[in-house]
Design a protein around this motif. Sequence first.
Motif, PDB file in Angstrom:
ATOM      1  N   TYR A 175       4.412  -3.543  -3.694  1.00 31.23           N
ATOM      2  CA  TYR A 175       5.730  -3.748  -4.296  1.00 31.23           C
ATOM      3  C   TYR A 175       5.992  -5.219  -4.592  1.00 31.23           C
ATOM      4  CZ  TYR A 175      10.792  -4.317  -4.503  1.00 31.23           C
ATOM      5  OH  TYR A 175      12.051  -4.677  -4.888  1.00 31.23           O
ATOM      6  N   TRP A 176       5.785  -6.077  -3.591  1.00 30.07           N
ATOM      7  CA  TRP A 176       6.098  -7.499  -3.772  1.00 30.07           C
ATOM      8  C   TRP A 176       5.109  -8.180  -4.696  1.00 30.07           C
ATOM      9  CZ3 TRP A 176      10.697  -9.056  -2.967  1.00 30.07           C
ATOM     10  CH2 TRP A 176      11.491  -8.466  -1.981  1.00 30.07           C
TER      11      TRP A 176
ATOM     12  N   ARG B 289       6.377  -7.201  -8.129  1.00 28.34           N
ATOM     13  CA  ARG B 289       7.660  -7.853  -8.442  1.00 28.34           C
ATOM     14  C   ARG B 289       7.467  -9.330  -8.761  1.00 28.34           C
ATOM     15  NH1 ARG B 289      13.553  -7.091  -5.845  1.00 28.34           N
ATOM     16  NH2 ARG B 289      14.367  -9.192  -6.206  1.00 28.34           N
TER      17      ARG B 289
ATOM     18  N   SER C   4      10.987   5.085  -1.082  1.00 31.72           N
ATOM     19  CA  SER C   4      10.662   4.679   0.282  1.00 31.72           C
ATOM     20  C   SER C   4      11.464   5.506   1.274  1.00 31.72           C
ATOM     21  CB  SER C   4      10.992   3.190   0.487  1.00 31.72           C
ATOM     22  OG  SER C   4      12.367   2.962   0.256  1.00 31.72           O
TER      23      SER C   4
ATOM     24  N   VAL D 226      -1.008  -1.035   1.471  1.00 33.00           N
ATOM     25  CA  VAL D 226       0.314  -1.139   2.071  1.00 33.00           C
ATOM     26  C   VAL D 226       1.358  -1.154   0.958  1.00 33.00           C
ATOM     27  CG1 VAL D 226       1.831  -2.533   3.522  1.00 33.00           C
ATOM     28  CG2 VAL D 226      -0.604  -2.327   4.082  1.00 33.00           C
ATOM     29  N   ARG D 227       2.277  -0.222   1.039  1.00 33.82           N
ATOM     30  CA  ARG D 227       3.281  -0.059  -0.025  1.00 33.82           C
ATOM     31  C   ARG D 227       4.073  -1.340  -0.262  1.00 33.82           C
ATOM     32  NH1 ARG D 227       6.742   4.041  -2.061  1.00 33.82           N
ATOM     33  NH2 ARG D 227       8.777   3.198  -2.570  1.00 33.82           N
ATOM     34  N   ALA D 228       4.525  -2.001   0.813  1.00 30.01           N
ATOM     35  CA  ALA D 228       5.356  -3.194   0.667  1.00 30.01           C
ATOM     36  C   ALA D 228       4.594  -4.309  -0.048  1.00 30.01           C
ATOM     37  CB  ALA D 228       5.835  -3.671   2.038  1.00 30.01           C
ATOM     38  N   ASP D 229       3.296  -4.446   0.253  1.00 23.33           N
ATOM     39  CA  ASP D 229       2.520  -5.501  -0.390  1.00 23.33           C
ATOM     40  C   ASP D 229       2.340  -5.222  -1.876  1.00 23.33           C
ATOM     41  OD1 ASP D 229       2.395  -6.528   2.108  1.00 23.33           O
ATOM     42  OD2 ASP D 229       0.209  -6.643   2.225  1.00 23.33           O
TER      43      ASP D 229
ATOM     44  N   GLU E 159      12.266  -1.693 -10.266  1.00 21.07           N
ATOM     45  CA  GLU E 159      12.628  -0.876  -9.100  1.00 21.07           C
ATOM     46  C   GLU E 159      12.577   0.606  -9.450  1.00 21.07           C
ATOM     47  OE1 GLU E 159      13.499  -1.826  -6.064  1.00 21.07           O
ATOM     48  OE2 GLU E 159      13.866  -3.980  -6.206  1.00 21.07           O
TER      49      GLU E 159
END
Length: 392
Positions: A54-55, A58, A82, A49-52, A72
């Motif tokens: 990413y976070w 980060r 995105s 999952v892209r969001a996971d 970023e």
Amino acid sequence: MVGTGEGGAAAADAVLLGFVRAVRAAGVEASTERAYAFLRAVDVLRPGVRADVYWAGRATLCGGHDDLERYERVFAAYFGPSGESARPVVRHAPPPRLRLVTRDAPAGSRAPGEGEPAGPPTATLASATEVLRHRDVGELDAAERAHLHRLLAAFALSGQTRRSARRRPARRGDVDPRRTVRELLRRGGEPARLRRHARVDRPRRVVLLVDVSGSMAPYADALLRFAHAAVRGGRTEVFTIGTRLTRVTRELSHRDPDLAMAALAAAVPDWRGGTRLGELLREFLNRWGQRGMARGAVVVLLSDGWERDDPELLGAQMRRLHGLAHRVIWANPRKARPGYAPLAAGMAAALPSVDDFVEGHSLAALERLAAVVRGAEAEGVSVARVRGAERA
């Protein structure tokens, strides 16, 4: 696509470690411990999952507010911006990018009444970016070059730190007599806490000499975009060398890479011409280097070493440069070719005065070059040490 199982997990880790290297090349201090924490965080979350992803990156790779913008920029270049699926379809082929694909777990693995799998879903990572990192720049097609340009825009280049003569207030260090006495006077002579100060660490100046002769034509664009990212980071000077020496730092100071390259193309009159390395290096030293630009700096020559004039002249000027600079690095795109040996007369004459002789043919090679420039050889940077003695 990378399959499931141990092989798929190893390939997924390789893609994520490639992302860590890209973040590190952009100037984020992503240590080995941070990289390990990133891999563990992604594994605990959902690797596909892209969001996971990413976070997780980060939270583990960024050490401060200054790292967020770089992170970023690298994430968008490495994994693709995105919301691309919502954009209108263009006629030309889209640039390659890393895709994150999630496979649903079997139905039996879900808890009753829940729509999400009980554990992390099985993820496969198809990484065009990771493959692109190791491709020879001279062999890329138009779409791959466009993707490479986005990745190069995320680079940062800074020299090794040096101890400055300036001092700043600090909790530890030598006693600052002036501030201590002022504090005593402010308190009317009553005993006060000792004030201390410490020397400031500053990055050394970096000087890039980029060969734009005909033999370097397949690599010149990528190397100059690499130089553009270095100029944006500050304390970097860039010159092009061919049949003339041209200072292009001002042209590369444009924030937009394409505008910078257009300004540079108008300023450089000797694209794809011959090579006069020795004569132009002497001109650089006489006009700029001897007067202070090369003193204590990290000087990087990006060239294949093909010299049209007398190689003895190049050897003599390299000895001059070596005596002025803190470190001399030569990046040669031809070095990565099988069976390469520095037999060109210019390259052979220059090597005795070179501290580090590295490759410069791919994105991964430029990442290693950036690590060598900032002195981070301990983190797996493989270079040929030509002259091991360090100079202050």
